[in-house]
Design a protein around this motif. Structure first.
Motif, PDB file in Angstrom:
ATOM      1  N   ASP A   1      -1.775 -50.912   9.208  1.00  7.07           N
ATOM      2  CA  ASP A   1      -2.403 -49.504   9.909  1.00  7.07           C
ATOM      3  C   ASP A   1      -1.342 -48.418   9.582  1.00  7.07           C
ATOM      4  N   ASN A   2       0.037 -48.683   9.914  1.00 10.55           N
ATOM      5  CA  ASN A   2       0.945 -47.381   9.658  1.00 10.55           C
ATOM      6  C   ASN A   2       1.194 -47.064   8.320  1.00 10.55           C
ATOM      7  N   LEU A   3       1.005 -48.285   7.487  1.00 10.14           N
ATOM      8  CA  LEU A   3       0.959 -47.789   5.882  1.00 10.14           C
ATOM      9  C   LEU A   3      -0.077 -47.085   5.328  1.00 10.14           C
ATOM     10  N   SER A   4      -1.260 -47.392   6.089  1.00 13.75           N
ATOM     11  CA  SER A   4      -2.392 -46.765   5.701  1.00 13.75           C
ATOM     12  C   SER A   4      -2.528 -45.255   6.132  1.00 13.75           C
ATOM     13  N   LYS A   5      -1.898 -45.058   7.296  1.00  9.64           N
ATOM     14  CA  LYS A   5      -1.621 -43.451   7.863  1.00  9.64           C
ATOM     15  C   LYS A   5      -0.686 -42.817   6.915  1.00  9.64           C
TER      16      LYS A   5
ATOM     17  N   LYS B   1      -1.913 -38.698   0.582  1.00  6.39           N
ATOM     18  CA  LYS B   1      -2.774 -38.051  -0.066  1.00  6.39           C
ATOM     19  C   LYS B   1      -3.338 -36.618   0.070  1.00  6.39           C
ATOM     20  N   THR B   2      -3.244 -36.318   1.627  1.00 10.46           N
ATOM     21  CA  THR B   2      -3.679 -34.861   1.917  1.00 10.46           C
ATOM     22  C   THR B   2      -2.551 -34.033   1.281  1.00 10.46           C
ATOM     23  N   SER B   3      -1.366 -34.417   1.244  1.00  6.53           N
ATOM     24  CA  SER B   3      -0.075 -33.555   0.933  1.00  6.53           C
ATOM     25  C   SER B   3      -0.318 -33.521  -0.764  1.00  6.53           C
ATOM     26  N   VAL B   4      -0.714 -34.221  -1.334  1.00  8.43           N
ATOM     27  CA  VAL B   4      -1.167 -34.088  -2.984  1.00  8.43           C
ATOM     28  C   VAL B   4      -2.159 -33.204  -3.069  1.00  8.43           C
ATOM     29  N   GLU B   5      -3.120 -33.542  -2.411  1.00  8.24           N
ATOM     30  CA  GLU B   5      -4.359 -32.575  -2.274  1.00  8.24           C
ATOM     31  C   GLU B   5      -4.021 -30.982  -2.316  1.00  8.24           C
ATOM     32  N   LYS B   6      -3.122 -30.788  -1.323  1.00 10.64           N
ATOM     33  CA  LYS B   6      -2.736 -29.399  -0.868  1.00 10.64           C
ATOM     34  C   LYS B   6      -2.063 -28.915  -2.138  1.00 10.64           C
TER      35      LYS B   6
END
Length: 104
Positions: A9-13, A19-24
């Motif tokens: 779960d921690n790894l997934s988070k 992913k969000t940072s890369v999209e940014k």
């Protein structure tokens, strides 16, 4: 026999945050010159504490970057930074900015 694996779960988070940072940071960005060449960057790679000091000592008009002679700017950069050209300096600053946005 079975194994219990925990912590995914921690790894997934963490992966979702990356992913969000890369999209940014994808695509083009128009950054203020002082953000790209921040004080930490200038202290690390040049003889100057800020981009403002760098610009003042250079005598170039960075508000009209297109008017600056590339060879003269590159010579100033070679003498006063750890870079061989304006392109190398910009490229390194862009990489540093991107890594900071990705929180690496």
């Amino acid at each position: 026999m079975s194994l219990k694996i925990s912590g995914l779960d921690n790894l997934s988070k963490k992966l979702n945050k990356i992913k969000t940072s890369v999209e940014k940071v994808q695509g083009s960005h128009l950054l203020p010159i002082n953000e790209l060449f921040n004080d930490k960057f200038m202290c690390k790679y040049s003889k100057f504490k800020s981009f403002g000091e760098f610009a003042d000592k250079s005598s170039f008009d960075f508000s009209d970057i297109e008017s600056i002679n590339d060879a003269e700017l590159d010579a100033f950069i070679r003498k006063n930074t750890s870079f061989s050209s304006w392109e190398e300096m910009k490229s390194t600053a862009a990489k540093d900015w991107t890594l900071k946005q990705l929180e690496f």
